[in-house]
Design a protein around this motif. Structure first.
Motif, mmCIF file in Angstrom:
data_model
loop_
_atom_site.group_PDB
_atom_site.id
_atom_site.type_symbol
_atom_site.label_atom_id
_atom_site.label_comp_id
_atom_site.label_asym_id
_atom_site.label_seq_id
_atom_site.Cartn_x
_atom_site.Cartn_y
_atom_site.Cartn_z
ATOM 1 N N ALA A 133 32.454 42.374 39.722
ATOM 2 C CA ALA A 133 32.418 41.969 38.317
ATOM 3 C C ALA A 133 33.793 41.970 37.662
ATOM 4 C CB ALA A 133 31.482 42.891 37.539
ATOM 5 N N TYR A 134 34.799 42.553 38.329
ATOM 6 C CA TYR A 134 36.125 42.674 37.717
ATOM 7 C C TYR A 134 37.202 42.139 38.671
ATOM 8 C CZ TYR A 134 33.424 45.849 34.831
ATOM 9 O OH TYR A 134 32.454 46.386 34.032
ATOM 10 N N ASN A 138 28.818 42.689 46.788
ATOM 11 C CA ASN A 138 29.318 42.902 45.425
ATOM 12 C C ASN A 138 30.591 43.748 45.367
ATOM 13 O OD1 ASN A 138 28.091 45.280 46.147
ATOM 14 N ND2 ASN A 138 27.009 45.586 44.192
#
Length: 384
Positions: free
Chosen positions: A197-198, A244
């Protein structure tokens, strides 16, 4: 033992096929070859084992009035392939198969040696039963260990490779390069892992590896003369652990092939440049390593190969076919870089490719190959 019959040769080939062994592990093969050779007439023979390379075997045949020493090499190792031929003499060693036809190679070499044990040659002959052609470059190892010193050093060297695309017993050859040289290439890309996510807080090596692979595709298409040819293949890519997490490391493994050593070196230089560019563009560390070992291009000597081809074309009992260069590798190229010589094809007429689990060479190629090689070596000994 008198001269080997066609059935003797088939029996030898089938025994060798049943008991294949991997590179540098050819213990049973060595023992079997030695036992067969020791049954030959020994008047002109000297058998030599090599403690530094224990599965290798050499045989010296003393000539009657030698002008030179002629070398003949055969490879003896097999491949880690599960055989699927269904033959009654299929491999009895699980997961190992003579999927490159070295059982044929050895049988032909034994047949040629057997002939000259019964018919003394004019020139000296050296037969080299070489381990580890498929991996670990046994030819280079043997040369560096001083196997070919003194009377054991040939003035010229010959060897064959079977070819399922040629008629059984046909001889194929060409001037220049027969087989490409090969070089392993390993690329390690190091960045920074992070949360999916980053991405701004990580340095994604999946992306860097993908760009490296894409850019490399332009080397052959835009940096290599299309007439000369080259190949770069990446067969393995490892990166990441889970979907992920951004991968902070990636590893790419591949192979380079070129028809000349100059071409291989050119491709190596371009790969280094691409690696440096990726490192700069992605703020990564890119380590690239190459390993060629003994797998140099098989570059046939001009004068010896011209003579070999001239013989094969005029010999009424030899079916000669001029062949194109192949991108497959062969460590006989290393020996030919040190000792002039010629490598040629022996047709074995099979629908399956080399290194396949169903390779089944035609056994009729064995006697035909022996006869052509014997006639060539006798012809060669009449030349200046």
């Amino acid at each position: 033992m008198a001269q080997l019959t066609k059935q003797d040769l088939i029996d030898i080939r089938r025994h060798l096929h049943e008991y294949p062994e991997l590179a540098m592990q050819e213990v049973q093969t060595h023992q079997y070859l030695l036992a067969v050779i020791q049954k030959f007439k020994q008047d002109y023979l000297e058998i030599r084992e090599v403690p530094e390379l224990p599965t290798a075997l050499l045989v010296y045949v003393t000539g009657s009035a030698p002008n030179r020493t002629i070398g003949y090499r055969t490879d003896i190792d097999a491949l880690p392939v599960i055989e699927q031929t269904g033959l009654p003499f299929a491999s009895k060693n699980p997961g190992i198969m003579h999927a490159c036809g070295h059982d044929i190679h050895m049988t032909v070499a034994l047949g040629v040696l057997n002939w000259f044990s019964e018919h003394q040659p004019k020139d000296n002959l050296v037969f080299f039963f070489q381990p580890a052609e498929e991996s670990q470059n046994g030819g280079k190892v043997a040369y560096e260990k001083g196997v070919f010193e003194g009377k054991w050093r040939p003035d010229e060297f010959y060897g064959l490779h079977d070819n399922p695309n040629l008629p059984a017993g046909a001889i194929g050859c060409r001037m220049g390069t027969l087989f490409a040289g090969t070089t392993e290439v390993n690329v390690d890309l190091i960045g920074k892992s992070g949360h999916a996510a980053y991405p701004q807080d990580a340095n994604d090596m999946v992306v860097a590896a993908a760009q490296f692979i894409n850019q490399v595709q332009t080397i052959v298409s835009r940096s290599v003369n299309p007439i000369e040819g080259g190949v770069i293949t990446f067969g393995r890519l490892d990166a990441g652990t889970i979907r992920n997490v951004i991968a902070g490391k990636a590893r790419i493994e591949g192979t380079i092939r070129g028809l000349t050593q100059k071409m291989i070196e050119h491709i190596v230089d371009r790969l280094k440049q691409v690696a440096d560019g990726i490192a700069t563009s992605y703020g990564a560390t890119v380590n690239i390593a190459f390993n060629q070992g003994g797998y140099l291009p098989v570059e046939n000597n001009d004068s010896l190969t011209r003579r070999f081809i001239a013989f094969a074309k005029q010999d009424s009992q030899t079916q000669f076919i001029e062949t194109q260069p192949a991108m497959t590798g062969e460590d006989f190229g290393y020996l030919l870089s040190k000792i002039p010589g010629t490598m040629f094809w022996l047709g074995v007429d099979d629908n399956s490719a080399l290194h396949s689990a169903t390779l089944n060479p035609k056994e009729s190629s064995i006697s035909k190959g022996i006869n052509s090689i014997v006639r060539f070596l006798e012809y060669r000994q009449t030349a200046d």
